[in-house]
Design a protein around this motif. Structure first.
Motif, PDB file in Angstrom:
ATOM      1  N   PHE A  76       0.725  -1.233  -0.292  1.00  0.00           N
ATOM      2  CA  PHE A  76       0.081  -0.152   0.025  1.00  0.00           C
ATOM      3  C   PHE A  76       0.879   1.492   0.239  1.00  0.00           C
ATOM      4  N   THR A  77       0.391   2.424  -0.844  1.00  0.00           N
ATOM      5  CA  THR A  77       1.494   3.462  -1.262  1.00  0.00           C
ATOM      6  C   THR A  77       0.757   4.773  -1.354  1.00  0.00           C
ATOM      7  N   GLU A  78       1.169   5.475  -0.468  1.00  0.00           N
ATOM      8  CA  GLU A  78       0.133   7.068   0.371  1.00  0.00           C
ATOM      9  C   GLU A  78       1.471   8.003  -0.637  1.00  0.00           C
ATOM     10  N   LYS A  79       0.944   9.078  -1.417  1.00  0.00           N
ATOM     11  CA  LYS A  79       1.731   9.602  -2.042  1.00  0.00           C
ATOM     12  C   LYS A  79       1.229  11.368  -2.537  1.00  0.00           C
ATOM     13  N   TRP A  80       2.110  12.536  -2.031  1.00  0.00           N
ATOM     14  CA  TRP A  80       1.612  14.087  -2.252  1.00  0.00           C
ATOM     15  C   TRP A  80       2.470  14.711  -2.278  1.00  0.00           C
ATOM     16  N   ASN A  81       2.224  15.551  -3.526  1.00  0.00           N
ATOM     17  CA  ASN A  81       3.765  16.620  -3.766  1.00  0.00           C
ATOM     18  C   ASN A  81       3.010  17.713  -3.022  1.00  0.00           C
ATOM     19  N   THR A  82       3.222  18.907  -3.953  1.00  0.00           N
ATOM     20  CA  THR A  82       3.684  20.117  -3.332  1.00  0.00           C
ATOM     21  C   THR A  82       2.549  20.723  -4.486  1.00  0.00           C
ATOM     22  N   ASP A  83       1.982  19.946  -5.243  1.00  0.00           N
ATOM     23  CA  ASP A  83       1.249  20.839  -6.273  1.00  0.00           C
ATOM     24  C   ASP A  83       0.340  20.454  -5.877  1.00  0.00           C
ATOM     25  N   ASN A  84      -0.436  19.958  -4.571  1.00  0.00           N
ATOM     26  CA  ASN A  84      -1.069  19.326  -4.592  1.00  0.00           C
ATOM     27  C   ASN A  84      -2.078  18.664  -4.488  1.00  0.00           C
ATOM     28  N   THR A  85      -1.409  16.859  -4.841  1.00  0.00           N
ATOM     29  CA  THR A  85      -1.958  16.037  -5.924  1.00  0.00           C
ATOM     30  C   THR A  85      -1.609  14.480  -4.877  1.00  0.00           C
ATOM     31  N   LEU A  86      -3.381  14.480  -4.601  1.00  0.00           N
ATOM     32  CA  LEU A  86      -2.986  12.746  -3.245  1.00  0.00           C
ATOM     33  C   LEU A  86      -2.925  11.663  -4.641  1.00  0.00           C
ATOM     34  N   GLY A  87      -1.751  10.195  -4.143  1.00  0.00           N
ATOM     35  CA  GLY A  87      -2.603   9.909  -5.232  1.00  0.00           C
ATOM     36  C   GLY A  87      -2.773   8.317  -4.338  1.00  0.00           C
ATOM     37  N   THR A  88      -3.191   6.819  -4.424  1.00  0.00           N
ATOM     38  CA  THR A  88      -3.441   6.068  -3.412  1.00  0.00           C
ATOM     39  C   THR A  88      -2.204   4.786  -4.538  1.00  0.00           C
ATOM     40  N   GLU A  89      -2.191   3.992  -4.251  1.00  0.00           N
ATOM     41  CA  GLU A  89      -1.319   2.964  -4.589  1.00  0.00           C
ATOM     42  C   GLU A  89      -2.052   1.347  -4.166  1.00  0.00           C
ATOM     43  N   ILE A  90      -2.119   0.415  -5.028  1.00  0.00           N
ATOM     44  CA  ILE A  90      -1.548  -0.373  -4.150  1.00  0.00           C
ATOM     45  C   ILE A  90      -1.706  -1.884  -4.853  1.00  0.00           C
ATOM     46  N   THR A  91      -0.408  -3.055  -4.761  1.00  0.00           N
ATOM     47  CA  THR A  91       0.097  -3.707  -5.338  1.00  0.00           C
ATOM     48  C   THR A  91      -0.486  -4.944  -4.547  1.00  0.00           C
ATOM     49  N   ILE A  92      -0.426  -5.802  -5.837  1.00  0.00           N
ATOM     50  CA  ILE A  92      -0.827  -7.253  -5.451  1.00  0.00           C
ATOM     51  C   ILE A  92       0.421  -8.109  -6.149  1.00  0.00           C
ATOM     52  N   GLU A  93       1.056  -9.028  -6.083  1.00  0.00           N
ATOM     53  CA  GLU A  93       2.413  -9.872  -6.528  1.00  0.00           C
ATOM     54  C   GLU A  93       3.010 -11.105  -5.907  1.00  0.00           C
ATOM     55  N   ASP A  94       2.836 -11.763  -7.744  1.00  0.00           N
ATOM     56  CA  ASP A  94       3.037 -13.290  -6.673  1.00  0.00           C
ATOM     57  C   ASP A  94       1.867 -14.219  -6.324  1.00  0.00           C
ATOM     58  N   GLN A  95       0.363 -13.794  -6.142  1.00  0.00           N
ATOM     59  CA  GLN A  95      -0.376 -13.868  -5.431  1.00  0.00           C
ATOM     60  C   GLN A  95      -1.918 -15.052  -6.433  1.00  0.00           C
ATOM     61  N   ILE A  96      -2.064 -14.415  -6.880  1.00  0.00           N
ATOM     62  CA  ILE A  96      -2.456 -14.891  -7.831  1.00  0.00           C
ATOM     63  C   ILE A  96      -1.927 -16.281  -9.015  1.00  0.00           C
ATOM     64  N   THR A  97      -0.788 -15.793  -9.507  1.00  0.00           N
ATOM     65  CA  THR A  97       0.070 -17.085  -9.808  1.00  0.00           C
ATOM     66  C   THR A  97       1.434 -16.065  -9.834  1.00  0.00           C
ATOM     67  N   LYS A  98       2.251 -17.674  -9.916  1.00  0.00           N
ATOM     68  CA  LYS A  98       3.368 -16.300  -9.726  1.00  0.00           C
ATOM     69  C   LYS A  98       4.328 -16.107 -11.000  1.00  0.00           C
ATOM     70  N   GLY A  99       4.868 -14.704  -9.962  1.00  0.00           N
ATOM     71  CA  GLY A  99       5.339 -13.710 -11.607  1.00  0.00           C
ATOM     72  C   GLY A  99       4.182 -12.360 -12.249  1.00  0.00           C
ATOM     73  N   LEU A 100       3.451 -13.199 -11.845  1.00  0.00           N
ATOM     74  CA  LEU A 100       1.787 -11.582 -12.137  1.00  0.00           C
ATOM     75  C   LEU A 100       2.095 -10.883 -10.945  1.00  0.00           C
ATOM     76  N   LYS A 101       2.086  -9.493 -11.969  1.00  0.00           N
ATOM     77  CA  LYS A 101       2.122  -7.910 -10.724  1.00  0.00           C
ATOM     78  C   LYS A 101       0.844  -7.067 -11.321  1.00  0.00           C
TER      79      LYS A 101
END
Length: 283
Positions: free
Chosen positions: A71-96
């Protein structure tokens, strides 16, 4: 052969020699910390010495390794908010799979992106979808590798205009201490790079680019020399007579200082040269 790199990383070793260790025209501070609970914090701030503009960003990241989640949360001085969710190697190995959203409270602008990549021996695939009200843009890439040889294709399909807006090809060869990379972008931009690790302390790179539209050629050479375990010296020059020098020193574990300078060889007395200072803190 191991898993080939993604398309964006083709020729990366040569690009790093040209780009890392420099920060012309900037005074920059980067701070990275990690809490006892495993949350990573990354803070960055920089001031442009020419314009005086100050920019900054904050990123927090938490990895739930048991379930392959990040889980990743981002903010910058341009006042842009970002959220990123990543799942890796769970559905099948090598898939992200990555779900990425941004929101700007000032303008109300929203954007979303779904990224996917699959890698295994001999092949690396990627497909991203940018969601837009006019119509999504689909980005696709594939790299195959065999016995050191690499071949890649990258495209972007703009569904709003029903046409390819990007059409790139790349071919390369990679061994332990030598890498060759060539690419053609949209049939108009031609490029190539060579990376060689001459010794344990010395790395060199050559970069060449040519544009069919204006018939201009760009050429550069760069080198990085590791003075000792804590210090390195970088230098580069291009056909526009721009000379860059960088010095990186690890002052103590977790504290790194970078000094850099860019000199315009065509107008040494006219000024316009740039200096850079960077400090990285990690705890």
């Amino acid at each position: 052969m191991a898993v080939p790199p993604c398309y964006a990383d083709l020729g990366k070793s040569a690009r790093d020699i040209f780009n890392k260790g420099y920060g012309f025209g900037l005074v920059k501070l980067d701070v990275k910390t990690k809490s006892a609970s495993g949350v990573e914090f990354s803070t960055s701030g920089s001031s442009n010495t020419d314009t005086g503009k100050v920019t900054g960003s904050l990123e927090t990241k938490y990895k739930w390794s048991e379930y392959g989640l990040t889980f990743t949360e981002k903010w910058n001085t341009d006042n842009t908010l970002g959220t990123e969710i990543t799942i890796e190697d769970q559905i099948t190995k090598g898939l992200k799979l990555t779900f990425d959203t941004t929101f700007s409270p000032n303008t109300g602008k929203k954007s979303g992106k779904v990224k996917s990549s699959y890698k295994r021996e001999y092949v690396n695939l990627g497909c991203d979808v940018d969601f837009d009200f006019a119509g999504p843009a689909i980005h696709g890439a594939v790299v195959v590798g065999y016995e050191g040889w690499l071949a890649g294709y990258q495209m972007t399909f703009d569904s709003a205009k029903s046409k390819l807006s990007k059409n790139n090809f790349a071919v390369g060869y990679k061994t332990g201490d030598f890498q060759l990379h060539t690419n053609i972008n949209d049939g108009a931009e031609f490029g190539g790079s060579i990376y060689q690790k001459v010794s344990d302390n010395l790395e060199t790179a050559v970069n060449l680019a040519w544009s069919a539209g204006n018939n201009s050629t760009r050429f550069g050479i760069a080198a990085k020399y590791q003075l000792d375990s804590t210090a390195s010296l970088s230098a580069k020059v291009n056909n526009s007579s721009q000379i860059g020098v960088g010095y990186t020193q690890t002052l103590r574990p977790g504290v790194k200082l970078t000094l850099s300078a860019l000199v315009d060889g065509k107008s040494i007395n006219a000024g316009g040269h740039k200096l850079g200072l960077g400090l990285e803190l990690e705890a």
